[in-house]
Enzyme design. Structure first.
Site: not given
Ligand code: FAD
Ligand code: NAD
Length: 473
Positions: A190, A244, A278, A450
Site C-alpha cells: 500500500v 533485493v 510495519r 443520476h
Molecule cells: P499509531 O498511529 O502508530 O499510534 C501510536 C502512538 O503511540 C504513536 O504516536 C506513538 O508515538 C505512541 N507510542 C508508542 N509507544 C509509546 C509509549 N511507550 N509511550 C508513549 N507513546 C507511545 N491507515 C488507514 O486506515 N488509511 C490510510 O490512508 C493510511 N495511510 C497510511 C500511510 C502511511 C505512510 C502509513 C505509515 C500508515 C498509513 N495507515 C493508513 C496506517 C495507519 O497509520 C495505522 O493503521 C494507524 O495509525 C494505527 O493506529 P494506532 O493508534 O494503533 O497506532
Molecule cells: P504492505 O504489507 O502493504 O506491503 C509490503 C510489500 O512489501 C508487500 O507486497 C511485500 O510482499 C513486499 N516485501 C516485503 N519484503 C520485501 C523485500 N525484502 N523485497 C521486496 N518486497 C518486499 O506494507 P506497507 O506498504 O509497508 O504498509 C504497511 C501497512 O500500513 C499496510 O499494510 C497498511 O495496513 C497500512 N497502510 C494503509 C494505507 C491505506 O489504508 N491506504 C496506506 C499506507 C499504509
C-alpha cells in the site's frame, strides 16, 4: 503520590485517542500518554496516522494528483495551461499545516472532553501503574484499567539500511525537498504504491521492486489486474518476483542490486524508499518482569474482547492482530471504552473497508473471489465498468469497475471490489449494505441518483442477475 485515573491509555494514535475520548464521554476519568513530538518541537498526538501516515500521505497524493491533471488531463477539457510547475516546498508546507491543524485538534478534543494528556514515554509496571518518562522528568499514574495503543513502526531490512537521506522509510518519503529524477521503491504494498504514485506524478522515474509474484495479494485479483494496467500507463515500473540483494550509498546515487527469474540486475536511483511492511511497536511497553503475552512477531495477544494476558489491561490498533488501518484501531478504541464502562461492544472484522489511494483508487470490503473459491462458497458476480456511466465520462475518468459478489443461493452480498474514480467514497455504500446483510437484489432496488458514479454500484448489483441496463449481460 501518583495521579489516579479510571483509565490510562498509552498511545494517542487513532486507536488510543479515540479510546480516551470515548472513555471520557462515558464518565470515566481518563489519561492519555504519547511521546510524539511534532516538527515544531511540541507534543503531537494523533499517532502515525496524523503525523506521518494517512494524513500527510493523502495531502501529497492530492497535490500530486492536481499537478498530474493539469499536465496530462486539462487539455482534453480545452483548458490550456502553459508551463505548469511544481513548488515542492509549498506542497510540503501545505501538508505540514494540515498535520499541525489536526494534531492541534486532538489536543482541543482532549480538553473539551476532560482527557488529561501527558507528553512522554509510558511504560506499564505492576498493579496497572504507568511510569511516564519525559526528558529528565519521571511521573507515575495509576489506572484502574490500562489500554495499550502503542501502534507500529516501519520494518527495516538489513540489505537496505534506512538513513533518511538516500534510503528512506515512509516517513522520509514524505519529506523529499525536491523531486528525485529516479526513485526506487522496495515493496509494492500500500505504501509503495501510494508514495510511488506521488513522486511519479511529480515527474520521477519510479521503479518498484516487489518480492511476490502477484501484486496486492489481499485484494481481489480482478481489480488488481485493472489497476496494474493503469499504473503501467502512468509509468510506474513495477517489477514482481524480485529479491533485493544489496544497496550501495557510497557514491552520489543509490546502487541497488536485485535478482529475478531472469537473473541479476543493477539499478541506480537518486533515492530509495523501503516500504516492506510495519511491525508492532511493543518492545518496551511493559517493565521488566511484567508478563504481557505477545506472539512471535511482537503483536500483543488478546482475546475476542481485546483483553491481554494482564488483568484489566486491553490492547488495540496496530499493536494487535488484524489489518493495520486507522479506522480498525478507532473502532476497537470505542469498543474497549464501552466494555470498560460496562456496556456491550462489537467490531465486525468481516466488513472493514480497505482503500488504496492511488489513481484509480482501489477499495473493497468483504471477501475476494479468490477467498470464496478457496473456501468453496458458491457465488455469482455482477461487474460494471465506470466507462458505461455518464458521470465517469463527463469527468473524463472512464476507467475501472465495480464487482459485487453475492452468495449463489441466498444472494447475500459477500464482497464488493472497486477500482476507479473515488472508490474510497463509493465503498461506504457497500459497507452499509453488508452491515445490514443486504442482498444484491436490495442494492438493485435502491434508487441511485443520476448521473453519479454510484450508478455503477446499482448496475453491478443488477448485473449479478444478468439484468444490467447499460451493458450487454
Ligand atoms: P499509531 O498511529 O502508530 O499510534 C501510536 C502512538 O503511540 C504513536 O504516536 C506513538 O508515538 C505512541 N507510542 C508508542 N509507544 C509509546 C509509549 N511507550 N509511550 C508513549 N507513546 C507511545 N491507515 C488507514 O486506515 N488509511 C490510510 O490512508 C493510511 N495511510 C497510511 C500511510 C502511511 C505512510 C502509513 C505509515 C500508515 C498509513 N495507515 C493508513 C496506517 C495507519 O497509520 C495505522 O493503521 C494507524 O495509525 C494505527 O493506529 P494506532 O493508534 O494503533 O497506532
Ligand atoms: P504492505 O504489507 O502493504 O506491503 C509490503 C510489500 O512489501 C508487500 O507486497 C511485500 O510482499 C513486499 N516485501 C516485503 N519484503 C520485501 C523485500 N525484502 N523485497 C521486496 N518486497 C518486499 O506494507 P506497507 O506498504 O509497508 O504498509 C504497511 C501497512 O500500513 C499496510 O499494510 C497498511 O495496513 C497500512 N497502510 C494503509 C494505507 C491505506 O489504508 N491506504 C496506506 C499506507 C499504509
Amino acid at each position: 503520590m501518583s495521579d489516579k485515573y479510571d483509565v490510562v491509555v498509552i498511545g494517542a494514535g487513532p486507536a488510543g485517542y479515540v479510546a480516551a475520548i470515548r472513555c471520557a464521554q462515558l464518565g470515566l476519568s481518563t489519561a492519555c500518554i504519547d511521546e510524539r513530538i511534532g516538527k515544531d518541537g511540541k507534543p503531537a498526538p494523533g499517532g502515525t496516522c496524523l503525523n506521518v501516515g494517512c494524513i500527510p500521505s493523502k495531502a501529497l497524493l492530492d497535490s500530486s494528483e492536481q499537478y498530474y491533471r493539469i499536465s496530462h488531463e486539462f487539455a482534453s477539457h480545452g483548458i490550456r495551461v502553459k508551463d505548469a510547475s511544481i513548488d515542492v516546498a509549498t506542497m510540503m508546507a501545505r501538508k505540514d499545516k494540515i498535520v499541525k491543524t489536526l494534531t492541534g485538534g486532538i489536543q482541543q478534543l482532549f480538553k473539551a472532553n476532560k482527557v488529561t494528556f501527558y507528553r512522554g514515554r509510558g511504560q506499564l509496571l505492576g498493579n496497572n501503574q504507568v511510569v511516564i518518562q519525559n526528558g529528565d522528568d519521571t511521573q507515575t499514574v495509576d489506572g484502574g484499567y490500562v489500554v495499550l495503543a502503542c501502534g507500529s513502526e516501519p520494518i527495516d531490512i538489513p540489505v537496505a539500511p534506512v538513513d533518511q537521506d538516500k534510503i528512506v522509510d515512509s516517513t522520509g518519503a514524505l519529506e523529499f525537498e525536491r523531486v528525485p529524477k529516479r526513485l526506487g521503491v522496495i515493496g509494492a504494498g500500500v505504501i509503495g504504491l501510494e508514495l510511488g504514485s506521488v513522486w511519479r506524478r511529480l515527474g520521477a522515474e519510479v521503479t518498484v521492486l516487489e518480492a511476490l509474484d502477484n501484486l496486492l495479494p489481499m485484494a481481489d485479483q480482478n481489480i488488481v489486474k485493472d489497476a496494474h494496467r493503469q499504473f503501467k500507463t502512468q509509468g510506474l515500473n513495477i517489477k514482481l518476483g524480485c529479491s533485493v540483494t544489496g544497496t550501495d550509498c557510497s557514491g552520489k546515487k543509490v546502487g541497488v542490486n536485485y535478482s529475478d527469474k531472469n537473473g541479476d540486475h543493477d539499478l541506480e536511483v537518486d533515492r530509495l524508499i523501503v516500504a516492506v511492511g510495519r511491525r508492532p511497536n511493543t518492545k518496551d511497553i511493559v517493565g521488566k518482569g511484567i508478563e504481557l503475552k505477545k506472539d512471535d512477531r511482537g503483536f500483543i495477544e488478546i482475546d475476542n474482547q481485546w483483553r491481554t494476558s494482564l488483568t484489566n489491561v486491553f490492547a488495540i490498533g496496530d499493536a494487535v492482530r488484524g489489518p493495520m488501518l486507522a479506522h480498525k484501531g478507532s473502532e476497537e478504541g470505542i469498543a474497549v471504552a464501552e466494555l470498560i464502562a460496562g456496556q456491550h461492544a462489537h467490531v465486525n472484522y468481516d466488513v472493514i473497508p480497505w482503500v488504496i489511494y492511488t489513481w484509480p483508487e482501489i477499495a473493497w470490503a468483504g471477501k475476494t473471489e479468490q477467498q470464496l473459491q478457496e473456501e468453496g462458497v458458491p457465488y455469482r458476480i455482477g461487474a460494471f465498468p465506470f466507462a458505461a456511466t455518464g458521470r465517469a465520462r463527463a469527468m473524463e475518468q472512464p476507467m475501472g469497475q465495480i464487482r459485487i459478489i453475492a452468495h449463489q443461493d441466498t444472494d447475500t452480498v459477500l464482497g464488493v471490489h472497486i477500482v476507479g474514480p473515488y472508490a474510497s467514497e463509493l465503498i461506504a455504500e457497500a459497507v452499509v449494505a453488508m452491515e445490514f446483510s443486504a442482498s444484491s437484489e436490495d442494492i438493485a432496488r435502491i434508487v441511485h441518483a443520476h448521473p453519479t458514479l454510484s450508478e455503477a454500484m446499482h448496475e453491478a448489483a443488477l448485473a449479478v442477475d444478468k439484468r444490467a441496463i447499460h451493458k450487454a449481460n
